[in-house]
Design a protein around this motif. Structure first.
Motif, short mmCIF file in Angstrom:
data_model
loop_
_atom_site.label_atom_id
_atom_site.label_comp_id
_atom_site.label_asym_id
_atom_site.label_seq_id
_atom_site.Cartn_x
_atom_site.Cartn_y
_atom_site.Cartn_z
N ALA A 87 0.85 -1.20 0.00
CA ALA A 87 0.00 0.00 0.00
C ALA A 87 0.88 1.24 0.00
O ALA A 87 1.86 1.33 0.75
N ILE A 88 0.54 2.20 -0.86
CA ILE A 88 1.25 3.48 -0.92
C ILE A 88 0.30 4.56 -0.41
O ILE A 88 -0.79 4.75 -0.97
N VAL A 89 0.68 5.24 0.65
CA VAL A 89 -0.18 6.26 1.24
C VAL A 89 0.54 7.61 1.24
O VAL A 89 1.76 7.67 1.12
N GLY A 90 -0.24 8.66 1.39
CA GLY A 90 0.30 10.01 1.42
C GLY A 90 -0.78 11.02 1.13
O GLY A 90 -1.86 10.68 0.65
N THR A 91 -0.52 12.27 1.41
CA THR A 91 -1.50 13.33 1.19
C THR A 91 -1.67 13.60 -0.30
O THR A 91 -0.86 13.16 -1.13
N SER A 92 -2.72 14.34 -0.64
CA SER A 92 -2.95 14.71 -2.03
C SER A 92 -1.77 15.53 -2.55
O SER A 92 -1.30 16.45 -1.87
N GLY A 93 -1.26 15.18 -3.73
CA GLY A 93 -0.13 15.90 -4.31
C GLY A 93 1.23 15.46 -3.81
O GLY A 93 2.25 16.07 -4.13
N SER A 94 1.25 14.36 -3.06
CA SER A 94 2.53 13.90 -2.49
C SER A 94 3.40 13.16 -3.50
O SER A 94 4.60 12.97 -3.27
N GLY A 95 2.80 12.71 -4.61
CA GLY A 95 3.57 11.98 -5.62
C GLY A 95 3.15 10.54 -5.79
O GLY A 95 3.76 9.79 -6.56
N LYS A 96 2.08 10.13 -5.11
CA LYS A 96 1.64 8.72 -5.15
C LYS A 96 1.26 8.29 -6.56
O LYS A 96 1.73 7.26 -7.06
N SER A 97 0.38 9.06 -7.20
CA SER A 97 -0.08 8.68 -8.54
C SER A 97 1.04 8.75 -9.56
O SER A 97 1.12 7.93 -10.47
#
Length: 222
Positions: free
Chosen positions: A37-47
């Motif tokens: 699982a990859i988590v992080g806030t919006s705009g963190s670079g996940k996508s």
């Protein structure tokens, strides 16, 4: 046994005052059969990271290696064929073809590759995901949860080694989301596939084998 390796990935958008380091020297290794699982806030670079891992976007520098194949050394046509055969994508928006029924949506990637669908496998996936009664239905005749199950079935149909899922439960209520996640985990275990998923949902992330957090384009903990 590792199936995917990302090495020093960098990606920058914009210039000067608008410059954004979407990925800033990101490296990771994923093992065969793992649920990451990859988590992080919006705009963190996940996508951005997920798109790099799936060959949908190219890094400014660094490399992605899947099953000993380095994506950056392939031309566009080779990457397209490789993706179709090795990687299954599940998007938050489902991306089903509205004029095709459930069955035709599921087998579409296989047929685009010029192959005949493995009927036994397709029937098994359809039964596992509870879609048997819906195979003649159009996407507009399905609930959100049912559409997401079709998207999962489509991702599994070509027997990919890796499933990349971008917020696959984001448009679903919590109960349906957990049900869909359970089915996805079941099918990945059943077919020995690797699952890499972006999620904002901590409850869903906690069901993964491993969690990495990304902030400002960097992995901050794993």
């Amino acid at each position: 046994m590792e199936i995917l390796k990302a090495i020093n990935l960098k990606k920058t958008y914009g210039k000067g005052d608008t410059e954004v380091h979407a990925l800033d020297d990101v490296s990771l290794v994923v093992n065969k059969g793992e649920f990451l699982a990859i988590v992080g806030t919006s705009g963190s670079g996940k996508s951005t990271l997920l798109n790099m891992l799936g060959g949908l976007d190219k890094p400014d520098s660094g490399s992605v290696i899947i099953d000993d194949n380095e994506l950056q050394k392939m031309n566009d046509e080779a990457i397209t064929i490789f993706r179709r055969r090795k990687i299954g994508f599940i998007f938050q928006s489902f991306n089903l073809v509205p004029v095709l029924n459930v069955y035709d949506n599921i087998v579409l990637p296989v047929e685009l590759d010029g192959k005949k669908p493995d009927k036994k496998l397709i029937d098994d996936i359809i039964n596992t995901l509870g879609l048997k009664e819906k195979i003649d239905s159009l996407p507009t005749q399905l609930s959100g949860g049912q559409q997401q199950r079709v998207a999962i079935a489509r991702a599994l149909a070509s027997k990919p080694a890796i499933i990349l899922a971008d917020e696959p439960t984001g448009n679903l209520d919590s109960k349906t989301g957990l049900d869909v996640l359970g089915l996805l985990k079941t099918t990945c275990r059943k077919y020995n596939q690797t699952l890499i998923m972006i999620t904002h949902n901590d409850e869903i992330a906690q069901t993964a084998d491993r969690i990495i957090r990304i902030e400002d384009g960097r992995i901050v903990n794993a």
